[in-house]
Design an enzyme around this catalytic site. Structure first.
Site, PDB file in Angstrom:
ATOM      1  N   ASP A 151      -2.308   6.822  -4.767  1.00 14.72           N
ATOM      2  CA  ASP A 151      -1.792   5.700  -4.002  1.00 14.72           C
ATOM      3  C   ASP A 151      -0.965   4.748  -4.850  1.00 14.72           C
ATOM      4  OD1 ASP A 151      -1.359   3.954  -1.919  1.00 14.72           O
ATOM      5  OD2 ASP A 151      -3.257   2.915  -2.195  1.00 14.72           O
ATOM      6  N   ASP A 198       7.333   3.103  -1.231  1.00 18.86           N
ATOM      7  CA  ASP A 198       5.936   3.516  -1.136  1.00 18.86           C
ATOM      8  C   ASP A 198       5.828   4.990  -0.796  1.00 18.86           C
ATOM      9  OD1 ASP A 198       3.085   3.181  -0.980  1.00 18.86           O
ATOM     10  OD2 ASP A 198       3.262   3.149   1.197  1.00 18.86           O
TER      11      ASP A 198
END
Length: 442
Positions: free
Chosen positions: A109, A318
């Site tokens: 992540d 992201d």
């Protein structure tokens, strides 16, 4: 997974004196596999689901994640709280911790920092198929003492006996609590030679629960904060990492996994490479860029309404968000320009509300204009794989969407837009580079 910007439970305000060392990392760099959660290579893969069902679930995770990222970026306060949903990432990663190495599978992540896994003894843990890490069986595991400068520099920690402890809560009511420790982290590189990083700060979770999947063990933080895997590798990898994301079609067939590279393997150079500054902003976990405009064919649409009006750091890049999400007014201009240049008529009632622009067609070639993302100093031309996704055999949909009103105007550059690009992050030089490449051959 992403953490509260002002006071993060494991954010460090001191410079650590220890150094992560790796002979292999300094000897040419290395790469590891990133496994898309919907790939047949993933333990989360459900063969009973159709591609459409998987995509719908991915879109639901995207909206939840977008909501969380924006809330976190705007949040204030001292509580060690993460509003990111605990199971929303797109990619998984295998690492090993301890001596001898003990393999765990975590959610990779870029929207969070801490590396943590479930540990024995587990007082109250979510169900996990694989065995739990037992720190007593590792010769290199060391709890961080409550009296150490490391623990005293952390916000939101507490003491359990003489051990420094952490506590994270997530936006979906999931949580992890446990001990702050230092341990050897080992990555299995694609060359077959493992790469070890001693004295890495990790979280050893003894009390964890919520919506975590039972086939994963925890989270591998790849954000920009000082406790993330990326930051702790620092000197050994030259503070460089890069990823090459393969198309979803290749992932779905199990043909090739995406790759995450470090050190010299993360250098992005050569023909077609463009670079844009990383913008330092709070929270430091996120990677902020400045998007000045998007061109639809020759029609340039300014982000902010006029040339030069885009604010610095107005978009988060992201890898865990599927779609590219833009403020509603900006998105509407792009959609309008796009539909004006495509001969097909959009469907009146899109099959998925989160994808407002879809065309009823069985072909992927709809003669759409090229979209170009104009970042500061870098024009990134997007191909058809970056701009449209097939929802089902009859519907082809635009892979950009407006940010829901409840989220607020925080733009996110998602992973579909990054497919078949080598995307490199140079933390020291504060730059992100893009190079178009066939990631199935990288």
């Amino acid at each position: 997974m992403a953490l509260s910007p002002a006071k993060i439970a494991v954010t460090f305000s001191v410079v650590f004196t220890f150094c992560l060392c790796s002979l292999e990392a300094s000897d040419g760099g290395f790469s590891v596999e990133l496994i898309h959660r919907d790939s047949p290579r993933s333990p989360l893969y459900n063969p009973a689901e159709t591609p459409t069902q998987r995509l719908r679930k991915s879109l639901a995770r995207t909206i939840a994640r977008a909501n969380s990222l924006s809330q976190t970026a705007a949040a204030t306060g001292s509580a060690p709280f993460s509003t990111i949903t605990s199971n929303a990432g797109s990619y998984l990663m295998n690492i090993s911790i301890g001596t001898p190495p003990f393999q765990i599978l975590g959610i990779a992540d870029t929207g969070s920092d801490l590396i943590w896994t479930q540990c024995e003894p587990c007082n109250d843990c979510f169900e996990q198929v694989a065995p739990l890490f037992d720190p007593q069986k590792s010769s290199t595991y060391r709890d961080v003492s409550c009296t150490s400068s490391t623990c005293s520099s952390l916000d939101g920690t507490n003491c359990g006996g003489n051990t420094c402890q952490y506590s994270y809560s997530y936006g979906d009511q999931s949580y992890t609590r446990g001990d702050v420790a230092v341990e050897t982290v080992t990555l299995s590189s694609t060359s077959g030679r493992p790469v070890a990083f001693p004295r890495t700060i990790i979280g050893c979770g003894h009390d964890n629960g919520g919506t975590f999947d039972n086939k994963t063990s925890g989270i591998i933080g790849l954000g920009g904060g000082s406790v993330s895997l990326i930051s702790q590798m620092g000197q050994a990898t030259g503070s460089k990492f890069a990823y090459c994301l393969v198309p979803l079609t290749a992932e779905a067939k199990g043909e090739k996994s995406s790759q995450l590279s470090f050190g010299s393997r993360a250098e992005v150079t050569g023909s077609g490479t463009v670079s844009t500054p990383l913008v330092p902003k709070s929270p430091e976990t996120f990677y902020f860029l400045t998007l000045e405009a998007i061109s639809v064919g020759r029609n340039r649409i300014e982000f902010g309404g006029s040339a030069g009006s885009a604010s610095e750091g107005n978009i988060i890049i992201d890898s865990g968000t599927t779609l590219t999400l833009l403020p509603d007014d900006f998105y509407s201009q792009i959609e309008s320009a796009l539909t004006n240049q495509i001969e097909l008529q959009p469907v009146d009632n899109p099959p998925v509300p989160d994808l407002p622009l879809c065309y009823r067609t069985k072909t992927d070639n709809i003669n759409a204009p090229v979209l170009t993302a104009h970042f500061t100093g870098a024009d990134v031309k997007l191909g058809p794989l970056n701009t449209f996704i097939r929802l089902d055999e009859n519907n082809l949909c635009f892979a950009f969407a407006p940010i829901p009103t409840s989220v607020g105007a925080k733009a996110i550059y998602g992973n579909i837009a990054q497919v078949n690009f080598l995307v490199g992050y140079d933390i020291r030089k504060k730059a992100v580079s893009f190079k178009p490449i066939d990631c199935t051959k990288f």
